[in-house]
Design a protein around this motif. Structure first.
Motif, mmCIF file in Angstrom:
data_model
loop_
_atom_site.group_PDB
_atom_site.id
_atom_site.type_symbol
_atom_site.label_atom_id
_atom_site.label_comp_id
_atom_site.label_asym_id
_atom_site.label_seq_id
_atom_site.Cartn_x
_atom_site.Cartn_y
_atom_site.Cartn_z
ATOM 1 N N GLN A 61 41.486 54.024 24.187
ATOM 2 C CA GLN A 61 40.879 52.942 23.425
ATOM 3 C C GLN A 61 40.882 53.280 21.948
ATOM 4 O O GLN A 61 40.730 54.439 21.567
ATOM 5 N N THR A 62 41.018 52.252 21.120
ATOM 6 C CA THR A 62 40.955 52.426 19.674
ATOM 7 C C THR A 62 39.516 52.214 19.212
ATOM 8 O O THR A 62 38.864 51.266 19.622
ATOM 9 N N PHE A 63 39.047 53.125 18.362
ATOM 10 C CA PHE A 63 37.706 53.024 17.781
ATOM 11 C C PHE A 63 37.832 52.987 16.266
ATOM 12 O O PHE A 63 38.794 53.515 15.696
ATOM 13 N N ALA A 64 36.867 52.380 15.609
ATOM 14 C CA ALA A 64 36.887 52.256 14.154
ATOM 15 C C ALA A 64 36.803 53.604 13.450
ATOM 16 O O ALA A 64 37.326 53.774 12.357
ATOM 17 N N ASN A 65 36.146 54.583 14.058
ATOM 18 C CA ASN A 65 36.088 55.926 13.480
ATOM 19 C C ASN A 65 35.776 56.948 14.578
ATOM 20 O O ASN A 65 35.345 56.581 15.673
ATOM 21 N N PRO A 66 35.978 58.236 14.309
ATOM 22 C CA PRO A 66 35.775 59.265 15.329
ATOM 23 C C PRO A 66 34.337 59.329 15.864
ATOM 24 O O PRO A 66 34.124 59.617 17.043
ATOM 25 N N CYS A 67 33.368 59.046 15.015
ATOM 26 C CA CYS A 67 31.970 59.095 15.447
ATOM 27 C C CYS A 67 31.697 58.084 16.553
ATOM 28 O O CYS A 67 31.046 58.388 17.549
ATOM 29 N N LEU A 68 32.223 56.864 16.388
ATOM 30 C CA LEU A 68 32.010 55.834 17.401
ATOM 31 C C LEU A 68 32.676 56.214 18.722
ATOM 32 O O LEU A 68 32.144 55.953 19.793
ATOM 33 N N ALA A 69 33.836 56.849 18.649
ATOM 34 C CA ALA A 69 34.520 57.299 19.865
ATOM 35 C C ALA A 69 33.687 58.359 20.572
ATOM 36 O O ALA A 69 33.482 58.300 21.793
ATOM 37 N N ASP A 70 33.195 59.313 19.801
ATOM 38 C CA ASP A 70 32.371 60.380 20.376
ATOM 39 C C ASP A 70 31.101 59.817 20.999
ATOM 40 O O ASP A 70 30.708 60.213 22.090
ATOM 41 N N ARG A 71 30.470 58.877 20.321
ATOM 42 C CA ARG A 71 29.240 58.284 20.820
ATOM 43 C C ARG A 71 29.460 57.547 22.141
ATOM 44 O O ARG A 71 28.587 57.515 22.993
ATOM 45 N N ALA A 72 30.655 56.969 22.313
ATOM 46 C CA ALA A 72 30.978 56.253 23.547
ATOM 47 C C ALA A 72 31.447 57.195 24.656
ATOM 48 O O ALA A 72 31.731 56.746 25.759
ATOM 49 N N GLY A 73 31.525 58.495 24.366
ATOM 50 C CA GLY A 73 31.927 59.467 25.386
ATOM 51 C C GLY A 73 33.430 59.666 25.482
ATOM 52 O O GLY A 73 33.929 60.184 26.474
ATOM 53 N N TYR A 74 34.169 59.255 24.446
ATOM 54 C CA TYR A 74 35.614 59.422 24.429
ATOM 55 C C TYR A 74 35.986 60.630 23.581
ATOM 56 O O TYR A 74 35.234 61.043 22.711
ATOM 57 N N ARG A 75 37.188 61.187 23.836
ATOM 58 C CA ARG A 75 37.711 62.315 23.068
ATOM 59 C C ARG A 75 38.869 61.806 22.224
ATOM 60 O O ARG A 75 39.802 61.189 22.734
#
Length: 132
Positions: A61-75
């Motif tokens: 999945q594409t996230f707007a920034n790394p923090c949002l990806a981390d918060r959603a449990g993605y690497r």
């Protein structure tokens, strides 16, 4: 000698038995300090736009920034938006930051996206024009 006699008396034996019973029931467990797991709901992320492609299991999945990806449990696996499987298709999609939430599905999962463009850019199918 007098103490020995008290301990052997009926009251002394009962008091000794109760003391031993109480001592046997007292358990102290000390696991020591443990690191706390991160709490995604309490992590604060900025609104900067620095898109990343992130993965959790088989889901990319594409996230707007790394923090949002981390918060959603993605690497995070790469900078920029995720590309479709073969890597042969147009350039990255750029979405506006308008808030018009949509409900989208993919592989049996449902998720709310801030707008339809972001849902399509992440390869999700829009099923409703409101939050899930």
């Amino acid at each position: 000698m007098k103490l020995f006699g008290i301990l052997l008396s009926r009251h002394g034996v009962a008091a000794l038995f109760l003391s031993m019973l109480l001592a046997a029931c007292t358990v102290v467990v000390d696991d020591g300090p443990r690191p706390r797991p991160p709490r995604p709901d309490s992590q604060f992320c900025t609104r900067e736009y620095q898109p990343v492609c992130a993965r959790r299991g088989g889901d990319r999945q594409t996230f707007a920034n790394p923090c949002l990806a981390d918060r959603a449990g993605y690497r995070v696996v790469s900078p920029g938006q995720c590309r479709d499987g073969g890597g042969g298709g147009g350039g990255p999609a750029f979405c506006t930051r308008e808030y018009a939430p949509v409900c989208a599905t993919r592989r049996g999962s449902a998720r709310t996206f801030p707008n339809a463009c972001e849902a399509r850019a992440a390869n999700w199918r829009i099923v409703d024009n409101e939050p899930c």
